[in-house]
Design a protein around this motif. Structure first.
Motif, PDB file in Angstrom:
ATOM      1  N   VAL A 123      -3.597   2.703  -0.076  1.00 27.21           N
ATOM      2  CA  VAL A 123      -4.560   1.967  -0.598  1.00 27.21           C
ATOM      3  C   VAL A 123      -5.782   2.459  -0.623  1.00 27.21           C
ATOM      4  CG1 VAL A 123      -5.737  -0.313  -1.115  1.00 27.21           C
ATOM      5  CG2 VAL A 123      -3.352   0.049   0.128  1.00 27.21           C
TER       6      VAL A 123
ATOM      7  N   ALA B 104      -5.143  -2.753   2.980  1.00 25.43           N
ATOM      8  CA  ALA B 104      -6.229  -3.492   1.864  1.00 25.43           C
ATOM      9  C   ALA B 104      -7.424  -4.138   3.361  1.00 25.43           C
ATOM     10  CB  ALA B 104      -6.483  -4.584   1.037  1.00 25.43           C
TER      11      ALA B 104
ATOM     12  N   GLU C 149      -1.544  -7.352  -2.536  1.00 28.15           N
ATOM     13  CA  GLU C 149      -1.242  -6.781  -1.652  1.00 28.15           C
ATOM     14  C   GLU C 149      -0.222  -8.258  -1.121  1.00 28.15           C
ATOM     15  OE1 GLU C 149      -2.739  -5.639   2.567  1.00 28.15           O
ATOM     16  OE2 GLU C 149      -2.435  -4.003   1.010  1.00 28.15           O
TER      17      GLU C 149
ATOM     18  N   SER D  13       0.304   2.845  -9.163  1.00 27.67           N
ATOM     19  CA  SER D  13      -0.658   2.292  -9.328  1.00 27.67           C
ATOM     20  C   SER D  13      -1.498   1.760 -10.013  1.00 27.67           C
ATOM     21  CB  SER D  13      -1.657   3.248  -7.779  1.00 27.67           C
ATOM     22  OG  SER D  13      -0.905   3.310  -6.583  1.00 27.67           O
TER      23      SER D  13
ATOM     24  N   ILE E  82      -4.539   0.964  -5.674  1.00 32.77           N
ATOM     25  CA  ILE E  82      -3.408  -0.008  -5.199  1.00 32.77           C
ATOM     26  C   ILE E  82      -1.706  -0.165  -5.361  1.00 32.77           C
ATOM     27  CG2 ILE E  82      -4.743  -2.412  -5.876  1.00 32.77           C
ATOM     28  CD1 ILE E  82      -3.632  -2.794  -3.078  1.00 32.77           C
TER      29      ILE E  82
END
Length: 476
Positions: free
Chosen positions: A192, A229, A461, A440, A425
């Motif tokens: 991330v 994150a 997430e 991602s 992410i």
């Protein structure tokens, strides 16, 4: 959890324990070093082991805490630093053999900021020559490998950072990004990151002999690659602490005003002339559904044309590279990197002289278009690459390789050209013929509002999970 498994903890969880005294900084650092010694020989992510000085620093942090001194927000957190940024007493080689003895006289601002916050540098991570490839290999330190397997490039140019942090070598990994060098490794390794906006993180190398070109100054930023994150929310306020050596740093707080009501998110699957791979399509759907479930207000609407903006911006950057760097690349670069740059110049014909000045001026036009759009939709969910991440050395395989590895990444370098923050992410673990690999997506946000991007990535997430756990199961 045993002390030997502390490397598994996020920076957020780790600091909860180090600051309370549940574990020592030495415990945290020792576990990360043990993990590095175990997995790095197969990865070559860390190319300078700083274990001895890291343990000495951890002991000093423990003594200070025992003496009642206040602890920093990153107390005892093991971190890595990329070899293209100055760390006092160590070589800033940039992957170039001719620079192997360029010893930094002082710390770069971000290194000073991290250490002032209590972080402990355990090693320095690999980068391609001149930090200018979407893959990571160089004649000085060799190739870095992806912990998911050798069928996937680790990305570049912060490939060592992405490989290291996902393999458990430190909870935070420093990297930088002029066209995607934080987001490429994050996408490749399942990590991330948020590419900060222009002026957000103070930057300067005390070892540098001359100032960088204007586009390099405008497009390049410093940041972090993490496994979660939440760790960006923890660590980025440290990264953005002011330093007078960067006269263009913007000293704003990490957190802005809290939005009133649901955040509107523009959503696009447009990949322009490139085919959208089904796994990327599914990854975008997963991100959209997660944000919708979290209360975000999604709208399928096209943002300003990133293809035009990105291609123009990278042709301008290649014009600056042609003018200011080409001589050094030819003098000090390997045959491989010279061939890669020849491919860049074919894929992105450089703007030169008057054309370069006019395109640098037009940068504000593209930035204004995005500023107006983001005033209506504060977040934009986009593809990052149109396909799952490519294999090692794809950018050395002629024009087609350059076109896939870098040419298709318009959602990446367009954001550098206009100085806009963008996060990356993973939202899907694809089961592909060569083996599993993460896929991602990208989130773009308003200037100075990286926190909104990280909030959205955290919401995603919370619903799709992190990639480190299946990776560690695979690695054993």
């Amino acid at each position: 959890m045993s002390s030997s498994d502390l490397w598994r903890l996020s920076a957020t969880d780790l600091t909860t324990r180090t600051k309370s005294g549940e574990i020592t900084a030495r415990d945290a650092v020792s576990s990360a070093l043990d993990r590095m010694n175990s997995v790095n020989p197969e990865l070559n992510a860390v190319v300078e082991d700083l274990g001895a000085e890291a343990l000495a620093r951890a002991d000093a942090l423990d003594r200070a805490r025992d003496d009642g001194e206040s602890t920093g927000p990153l107390h005892g957190v093991p971190v890595t630093i990329k070899i293209n940024v100055d760390q006092k007493g160590h070589a800033t080689s940039n992957g170039v053999p001719a620079l192997k003895d360029l010893i930094a006289p002082d710390d770069a601002p971000l290194v000073a900021n991290l250490q002032s916050a209590g972080a402990v540098v355990i090693g320095r991570t690999n980068t391609p020559e001149f930090s200018f490839r979407a893959d990571t290999d160089n004649p000085l330190h060799g190739r870095t490998f992806n912990p998911w397997g050798r069928h996937i490039s680790p990305g570049g140019s912060s490939g060592g950072a992405g490989s290291a942090v996902m393999a458990g070598i430190g909870a935070l990994a420093h990297g930088n990004d002029i066209g995607g060098s934080l987001r490429f490794p994050a996408a490749a390794n399942g990590a991330v990151t948020v590419k900060p906006g222009l002026g957000r993180v103070p930057a300067w190398n005390p070892s540098q002999k001359a100032e960088r070109g204007m586009l390099a100054q405008a497009m390049s930023v410093q940041g972090l690659i993490t496994r979660t994150a939440a760790d960006l929310h923890l660590a980025m306020p440290t990264m953005i602490a002011p330093d007078p050596r960067d006269p263009f740093h913007v000293p704003l707080p990490w957190r802005g005003d809290h939005p009133n009501g649901p955040v509107k998110v523009a959503f696009t699957k447009n990949t322009f002339e490139y085919d959208l791979h089904p796994e990327v399509d599914a990854a975008l759907d997963a991100a959209r559904d997660a944000l919708t479930d979290a209360g975000y207000d999604l709208h399928e609407v096209e943002p300003p044309n990133v293809y035009e903006c990105g291609r123009a911006g990278y042709r301008a950057l290649m014009g600056e590279v042609w003018t200011l760097m080409k001589q050094d690349i030819e003098a000090y670069g390997s045959d491989t990197i010279r061939a890669v740059f020849d491919g860049y110049f074919r894929e992105f014909p450089p703007f030169l002289e008057k054309d370069l000045l006019e395109m640098m001026a037009k940068r504000s036009h593209y930035a204004r278009e995005w500023s107006l759009f983001l005033s209506k939709y504060p977040l934009v969910l986009t593809p990052f690459l149109p396909r799952p991440f490519f294999g090692p050395d794809r950018d050395t395989e002629g024009s087609n390789g350059i076109h896939e590895a870098l040419g298709s990444a318009v959602y990446s370098y367009s954001m550098n050209f206009i100085g806009q923050p963008a996060g990356c992410i993973p939202t899907r673990l694809a089961d592909l013929p060569n083996g599993p690999q993460p896929v991602s997506v990208q989130l773009v946000g308003p200037r100075w509002r990286e926190d909104l991007i990280v909030d959205a990535m955290q919401a995603i997430e919370d619903r799709v999970g992190t990639m480190c756990l299946p990776l560690w199961d695979r690695m054993g």
